[in-house]
Design a protein around this motif. Structure first.
Motif, PDB file in Angstrom:
ATOM      1  N   MET A   1     -23.752   1.781  14.670  1.00  0.00           N
ATOM      2  CA  MET A   1     -24.165   1.234  13.269  1.00  0.00           C
ATOM      3  C   MET A   1     -25.938   1.102  13.584  1.00  0.00           C
ATOM      4  O   MET A   1     -26.224   0.381  14.404  1.00  0.00           O
ATOM      5  CB  MET A   1     -23.864  -0.196  13.107  1.00  0.00           C
ATOM      6  CG  MET A   1     -24.148  -0.679  11.850  1.00  0.00           C
ATOM      7  SD  MET A   1     -23.033   0.208  10.325  1.00  0.00           S
ATOM      8  CE  MET A   1     -21.314  -0.666  10.634  1.00  0.00           C
ATOM      9  N   TYR A   3     -29.889  -0.035  11.708  1.00  0.00           N
ATOM     10  CA  TYR A   3     -29.984  -1.135  10.885  1.00  0.00           C
ATOM     11  C   TYR A   3     -31.760  -0.781  10.558  1.00  0.00           C
ATOM     12  O   TYR A   3     -32.379  -0.846  11.643  1.00  0.00           O
ATOM     13  CB  TYR A   3     -29.954  -2.433  11.317  1.00  0.00           C
ATOM     14  CG  TYR A   3     -28.565  -3.074  11.716  1.00  0.00           C
ATOM     15  CD1 TYR A   3     -27.777  -3.041  10.761  1.00  0.00           C
ATOM     16  CD2 TYR A   3     -28.362  -2.688  13.130  1.00  0.00           C
ATOM     17  CE1 TYR A   3     -26.410  -3.451  11.236  1.00  0.00           C
ATOM     18  CE2 TYR A   3     -26.904  -3.052  13.426  1.00  0.00           C
ATOM     19  CZ  TYR A   3     -25.820  -3.438  12.286  1.00  0.00           C
ATOM     20  OH  TYR A   3     -24.817  -3.751  12.896  1.00  0.00           O
ATOM     21  N   GLY A 112     -27.285  -5.974  15.167  1.00  0.00           N
ATOM     22  CA  GLY A 112     -26.296  -6.471  14.587  1.00  0.00           C
ATOM     23  C   GLY A 112     -25.769  -7.859  14.682  1.00  0.00           C
ATOM     24  O   GLY A 112     -25.041  -8.555  13.865  1.00  0.00           O
ATOM     25  N   SER A 113     -26.554  -8.386  15.763  1.00  0.00           N
ATOM     26  CA  SER A 113     -26.460 -10.045  15.889  1.00  0.00           C
ATOM     27  C   SER A 113     -27.111 -10.821  14.717  1.00  0.00           C
ATOM     28  O   SER A 113     -28.163 -10.539  14.220  1.00  0.00           O
ATOM     29  CB  SER A 113     -26.879 -10.525  17.130  1.00  0.00           C
ATOM     30  OG  SER A 113     -26.289  -9.747  18.395  1.00  0.00           O
ATOM     31  N   THR A 156     -23.146 -15.172  15.516  1.00  0.00           N
ATOM     32  CA  THR A 156     -21.923 -13.835  15.432  1.00  0.00           C
ATOM     33  C   THR A 156     -22.584 -12.607  15.535  1.00  0.00           C
ATOM     34  O   THR A 156     -23.740 -12.414  15.551  1.00  0.00           O
ATOM     35  CB  THR A 156     -21.223 -14.340  14.212  1.00  0.00           C
ATOM     36  OG1 THR A 156     -19.851 -13.598  14.385  1.00  0.00           O
ATOM     37  CG2 THR A 156     -21.806 -14.071  12.809  1.00  0.00           C
ATOM     38  N   HIS A 157     -21.658 -11.662  15.096  1.00  0.00           N
ATOM     39  CA  HIS A 157     -22.220 -10.414  14.967  1.00  0.00           C
ATOM     40  C   HIS A 157     -21.541  -9.448  13.881  1.00  0.00           C
ATOM     41  O   HIS A 157     -20.536  -9.820  13.291  1.00  0.00           O
ATOM     42  CB  HIS A 157     -21.854  -9.434  16.394  1.00  0.00           C
ATOM     43  CG  HIS A 157     -22.478  -8.154  16.454  1.00  0.00           C
ATOM     44  ND1 HIS A 157     -21.977  -7.014  15.970  1.00  0.00           N
ATOM     45  CD2 HIS A 157     -23.552  -7.867  17.091  1.00  0.00           C
ATOM     46  CE1 HIS A 157     -22.695  -6.010  16.356  1.00  0.00           C
ATOM     47  NE2 HIS A 157     -23.635  -6.425  16.946  1.00  0.00           N
ATOM     48  N   ASP A 158     -22.249  -8.491  13.176  1.00  0.00           N
ATOM     49  CA  ASP A 158     -21.840  -7.677  12.127  1.00  0.00           C
ATOM     50  C   ASP A 158     -20.362  -7.244  12.427  1.00  0.00           C
ATOM     51  O   ASP A 158     -19.613  -6.937  11.450  1.00  0.00           O
ATOM     52  CB  ASP A 158     -22.735  -6.307  12.079  1.00  0.00           C
ATOM     53  CG  ASP A 158     -22.501  -5.333  10.936  1.00  0.00           C
ATOM     54  OD1 ASP A 158     -21.412  -5.747  10.252  1.00  0.00           O
ATOM     55  OD2 ASP A 158     -23.111  -4.436  11.114  1.00  0.00           O
ATOM     56  N   GLU A 159     -20.131  -6.750  13.747  1.00  0.00           N
ATOM     57  CA  GLU A 159     -18.851  -6.476  13.916  1.00  0.00           C
ATOM     58  C   GLU A 159     -17.780  -7.189  13.893  1.00  0.00           C
ATOM     59  O   GLU A 159     -16.424  -6.893  13.886  1.00  0.00           O
ATOM     60  CB  GLU A 159     -18.645  -5.373  15.292  1.00  0.00           C
ATOM     61  CG  GLU A 159     -19.786  -4.347  15.373  1.00  0.00           C
ATOM     62  CD  GLU A 159     -19.899  -3.734  16.737  1.00  0.00           C
ATOM     63  OE1 GLU A 159     -19.431  -4.590  17.812  1.00  0.00           O
ATOM     64  OE2 GLU A 159     -20.545  -2.661  16.951  1.00  0.00           O
ATOM     65  N   ASP A 160     -18.060  -8.636  14.140  1.00  0.00           N
ATOM     66  CA  ASP A 160     -16.957  -9.556  14.200  1.00  0.00           C
ATOM     67  C   ASP A 160     -16.788 -10.526  12.702  1.00  0.00           C
ATOM     68  O   ASP A 160     -15.988 -11.259  12.796  1.00  0.00           O
ATOM     69  CB  ASP A 160     -17.453 -10.576  15.020  1.00  0.00           C
ATOM     70  CG  ASP A 160     -17.817  -9.960  16.483  1.00  0.00           C
ATOM     71  OD1 ASP A 160     -16.868  -9.089  16.858  1.00  0.00           O
ATOM     72  OD2 ASP A 160     -18.488 -10.437  17.285  1.00  0.00           O
ATOM     73  N   GLN A 176     -19.760  -9.176   3.551  1.00  0.00           N
ATOM     74  CA  GLN A 176     -19.664  -9.924   4.850  1.00  0.00           C
ATOM     75  C   GLN A 176     -20.429 -11.260   4.641  1.00  0.00           C
ATOM     76  O   GLN A 176     -21.727 -11.154   4.789  1.00  0.00           O
ATOM     77  CB  GLN A 176     -20.245  -9.195   5.939  1.00  0.00           C
ATOM     78  CG  GLN A 176     -19.281  -7.827   6.204  1.00  0.00           C
ATOM     79  CD  GLN A 176     -20.046  -6.781   7.262  1.00  0.00           C
ATOM     80  OE1 GLN A 176     -20.691  -5.994   6.815  1.00  0.00           O
ATOM     81  NE2 GLN A 176     -19.863  -7.138   8.541  1.00  0.00           N
TER      82      GLN A 176
END
Length: 271
Positions: A1, A3, A112-113, A156-160, A176
């Motif tokens: 991913m 950004y 992504g964090s 948190t993170h984008d993936e989570d 999200q």
């Protein structure tokens, strides 16, 4: 991913100076192409860092928030990043690695964090990598409410964070929500909104929330007030309250943007 983040640098002398920037009474469009070195700011308390200040409170326009794209060189950062003790923060890492401390807790952040930092929480941010780091930073003064405990910090993170499809859209429009939308302790949200190619906002949203929208990836035709504009990765849209908006994702890749909005509070009746 991946950004998007401001490109910096400076265009060649043979570049067209007309550009696509727009500033109106209802919205501003700040394309990635004009987010260059000479429009950055150096901030007190920060070392080896610079910021593109893309939005700030302006009377008669958008009044609730400031939004930065913060570039931090290796070993750069701050032990006193926030000058306003009443300001809360959201950080979203676009590239590079940084270490965030909130009180006694340390967090190693990567692309992504996402971090939410409450007002009055002591925090620091330093680049721990060998390359510059790019961090999107949203600031807003917290509006406390009697009987409601202010929110805690969150990392948190984008993936989570799952993307929740909007109703009746066959999954082509999803959000999200990093912060619980039902938690009235929060007076703002910063989300990632994703449209698959051809997905759209199928009506002209017109509402009290102010917006900062930084396009992370993809392309779209976006309605801003009465104007349809072409936007892509790195473009920033700044909308005052009640500015109509809609979009249609174009191209063959998802259209994603980082979205700020103010929520969950009564409008002030005194101005």
């Amino acid at each position: 991913m991946s950004y998007a983040f401001p490109p910096g640098g400076l265009p060649r002398q043979d570049a067209d100076p007309e550009g696509a920037s727009v500033f109106t009474t209802a919205y501003a469009l700040i394309p990635a192409s004009v987010q260059r070195d000479i429009v950055t700011s150096f901030l007190p308390g920060w070392h080896n860092a610079r910021a593109w200040i893309l939005a700030r409170p302006m009377s008669g326009f958008a009044e609730t928030f400031a939004q930065y794209a913060l570039e931090i060189d290796p070993e750069g950062g701050s032990d006193s990043p926030e000058p306003d003790q009443d300001a809360q923060a959201v950080l979203f890492v676009a590239h590079g690695t940084v270490q965030l401390s909130i009180g006694s807790e340390r967090h190693d952040l990567r692309p992504g964090s996402f971090a939410y930092i409450p007002a009055r929480a002591p925090w620091t941010l330093w680049n721990t990598g060998a390359e510059p780091a790019g961090v999107h930073w949203v600031r807003k003064r917290y509006q406390p409410v009697d009987g409601i405990t202010p929110p805690d910090a969150l990392v948190t993170h984008d993936e989570d964070v799952p993307a929740v499809p909007m109703p009746d859209c066959d999954g082509v429009w999803a959000t999200q929500r990093f912060l619980d939308p039902l938690n009235l302790a929060h007076d703002c949200h910063v989300n990632i909104v994703t449209f698959q190619p051809g997905g759209r906002i199928p009506f002209a949203e017109t509402h009290v929330m102010e917006h900062g929208l930084y396009v992370l990836s993809g392309t779209a035709r976006y309605l801003l007030n009465t104007d349809w504009v072409e936007v892509g990765a790195g473009d920033f849209m700044w909308l005052r309250a009640f500015c109509p908006q809609a979009c249609v994702a174009t191209g063959d890749a998802p259209f994603r943007y980082l979205l700020y909005k103010d929520v969950n509070r009564h409008p002030a009746l005194a101005i």
